[in-house]
Enzyme design. Structure first.
Site, mmCIF file in Angstrom:
data_model
loop_
_atom_site.group_PDB
_atom_site.id
_atom_site.type_symbol
_atom_site.label_atom_id
_atom_site.label_comp_id
_atom_site.label_asym_id
_atom_site.label_seq_id
_atom_site.Cartn_x
_atom_site.Cartn_y
_atom_site.Cartn_z
ATOM 1 N N ARG A 46 6.184 -4.186 -1.813
ATOM 2 C CA ARG A 46 6.233 -5.571 -1.386
ATOM 3 C C ARG A 46 4.846 -6.189 -1.535
ATOM 4 N NH1 ARG A 46 10.932 -5.559 -1.855
ATOM 5 N NH2 ARG A 46 12.536 -5.925 -0.298
ATOM 6 N N GLU B 168 6.892 -14.705 -3.828
ATOM 7 C CA GLU B 168 7.726 -14.730 -5.047
ATOM 8 C C GLU B 168 8.644 -15.952 -5.038
ATOM 9 O OE1 GLU B 168 9.663 -10.924 -5.142
ATOM 10 O OE2 GLU B 168 7.758 -9.877 -5.134
ATOM 11 N N HIS C 196 9.351 -8.850 -10.363
ATOM 12 C CA HIS C 196 10.148 -8.069 -9.395
ATOM 13 C C HIS C 196 11.396 -7.492 -10.082
ATOM 14 C CE1 HIS C 196 11.187 -7.573 -4.871
ATOM 15 N NE2 HIS C 196 11.759 -6.615 -5.584
HETATM 16 C C1 8YV Z 1 15.750 -5.969 -5.548
HETATM 17 C C2 8YV Z 1 14.314 -4.966 -3.641
HETATM 18 O O1 8YV Z 1 15.029 -6.522 -6.603
HETATM 19 O O2 8YV Z 1 15.388 -2.998 -2.905
HETATM 20 C C3 8YV Z 1 14.748 -3.988 -2.610
HETATM 21 O O3 8YV Z 1 14.426 -4.212 -1.422
HETATM 22 O O4 8YV Z 1 13.492 -5.779 -3.401
HETATM 23 C C4 8YV Z 1 14.881 -4.883 -5.022
HETATM 24 O O5 8YV Z 1 15.532 -3.709 -5.294
HETATM 25 C C5 8YV Z 1 16.226 -7.051 -4.660
HETATM 26 O O6 8YV Z 1 16.911 -6.528 -3.595
HETATM 27 C C6 8YV Z 1 17.076 -8.044 -5.452
HETATM 28 O O7 8YV Z 1 18.415 -7.819 -5.324
#
Ligand code: 8YV
Length: 312
Positions: free
Chosen positions: A231, A260, A278
């Site tokens: 993150r 983001e 991301h």
């Molecule tokens: C995804 C994420 O890009 O798992 C997570 O927490 O941030 C990522 O795997 C996000 O959840 C978009 O669907």
């Protein structure tokens, strides 16, 4: 009657079809008048489906009095107010395991790409510069000392991959992990000082906010590389930008950012930085698997069972 579900971001076609078979789906994204949609459906919404980075904004949660479950298509719950969810008895689920390999692959890709200057080489060829110019030498990957911040499932998968590159592996976490032989370093600054590349694989949220600050970046040093697939909130972004601009940090491979989809413009032109929007879990296969787990979590909940991937 099907339960009403609020969908906060687009998902794979087959996931959206499965959601529509299970629930009455209301798409909040792409709606020009979100308020009007919410005014008409908010009182009957029993489920929310969202991504890890987006989560469920607290103000929106407060508008959903009948909410029973927040199904996250990801592993991060840092964008959901878990205390409030528990207080209200709202279940929160994630999609663990199925994205571990992809996220670890992204970490290694960023590491290889950064050290070997792959993006720079690509830009160099495309710009037609090869016949008339040269590129600075890259750096060897094999044997580089790797530090991992957060040795959870993703951290371990990164370590396993790094072993194939003969990298000595050290890590820091809240406490030493018993069943691994990697070197535990209690302090993050000490870890950063001891490694060539530091990979962030820790969860986001209040506990890790700005952990990677100017002191950590200085300890990593002018030859050091920072990789972040976790993150953006774990890094003090302004400190990162100035460390890179002033040459106090050697380079960075970043898939995640503090705000983001906004990436500090200062990073755009830095050759020593590799940027991704991301994308760590963004493969067809993994997004299909994640969608299946998301739908299974909702199915279990509406059948009166506790979903296997419930975190609250
Ligand atoms: C995804 C994420 O890009 O798992 C997570 O927490 O941030 C990522 O795997 C996000 O959840 C978009 O669907």
């Amino acid at each position: 009657m099907k339960p009403d579900l609020l969908l906060l971001q687009p998902m794979l076609g087959r996931t959206e079809e499965a959601l529509a078979a299970l629930c009455e789906v209301h798409r909040l994204f792409g709606t020009t008048d979100k308020d009007a949609l919410l005014n008409s459906v908010a009182p009957q919404i029993r489920a929310v489906a969202s991504g890890g980075a987006l989560g469920l904004p607290r103000a929106l949660m407060d508008r959903l009095p009948a909410l029973e479950i927040v199904a996250i298509n990801g592993i991060g719950t840092d964008a959901v107010d878990l205390d409030e969810a528990r207080r209200r008895g709202i279940r929160v689920t994630t999609t663990p395991d199925v994205l571990t390999d992809d996220v670890a692959d992204m970490a290694l890709s960023l590491l290889l790409t950064s050290l070997r200057r792959i993006c720079e080489g690509d830009r160099f060829v495309r710009a037609g510069r090869w016949p008339s110019a040269g590129l600075p030498l890259a750096r060897r990957v094999t044997g580089k000392r790797l530090g991992i911040l957060g040795l959870g499932r993703v951290g371990r998968a990164i370590a396993r991959r790094a072993e194939a590159f003969s990298m000595p592996i050290s890590y820091t976490d809240l406490r030493p992990i018993e069943d691994v032989s990697y070197r535990f370093v209690p302090g993050l600054i000490e870890l950063a000082r001891d490694v060539d590349a530091l990979v962030i694989a820790a969860s986001g949220g209040a506990g890790s906010q700005n952990l990677v600050n100017a002191a950590v970046l200085n300890a990593l040093g002018p030859e050091g590389l920072l990789i972040n697939v976790a993150r953006g909130s774990v890094v003090e972004e302004a400190a990162l930008v100035s460390a890179l601009a002033e040459g106090r940090l050697g380079g960075a491979g970043l898939d995640v950012f503090a705000d983001e989809p906004h990436v500090p413009e200062a990073l755009w032109s830095m050759e020593q930085v590799v940027l991704q929007p991301h994308r760590a879990s963004a493969t067809l296969e993994t997004r299909a698997d994640m969608g299946d787990v998301l739908v299974a979590n909702l199915t279990a909940h509406f059948a009166g069972r506790i979903p296997a991937a419930a975190v609250a």
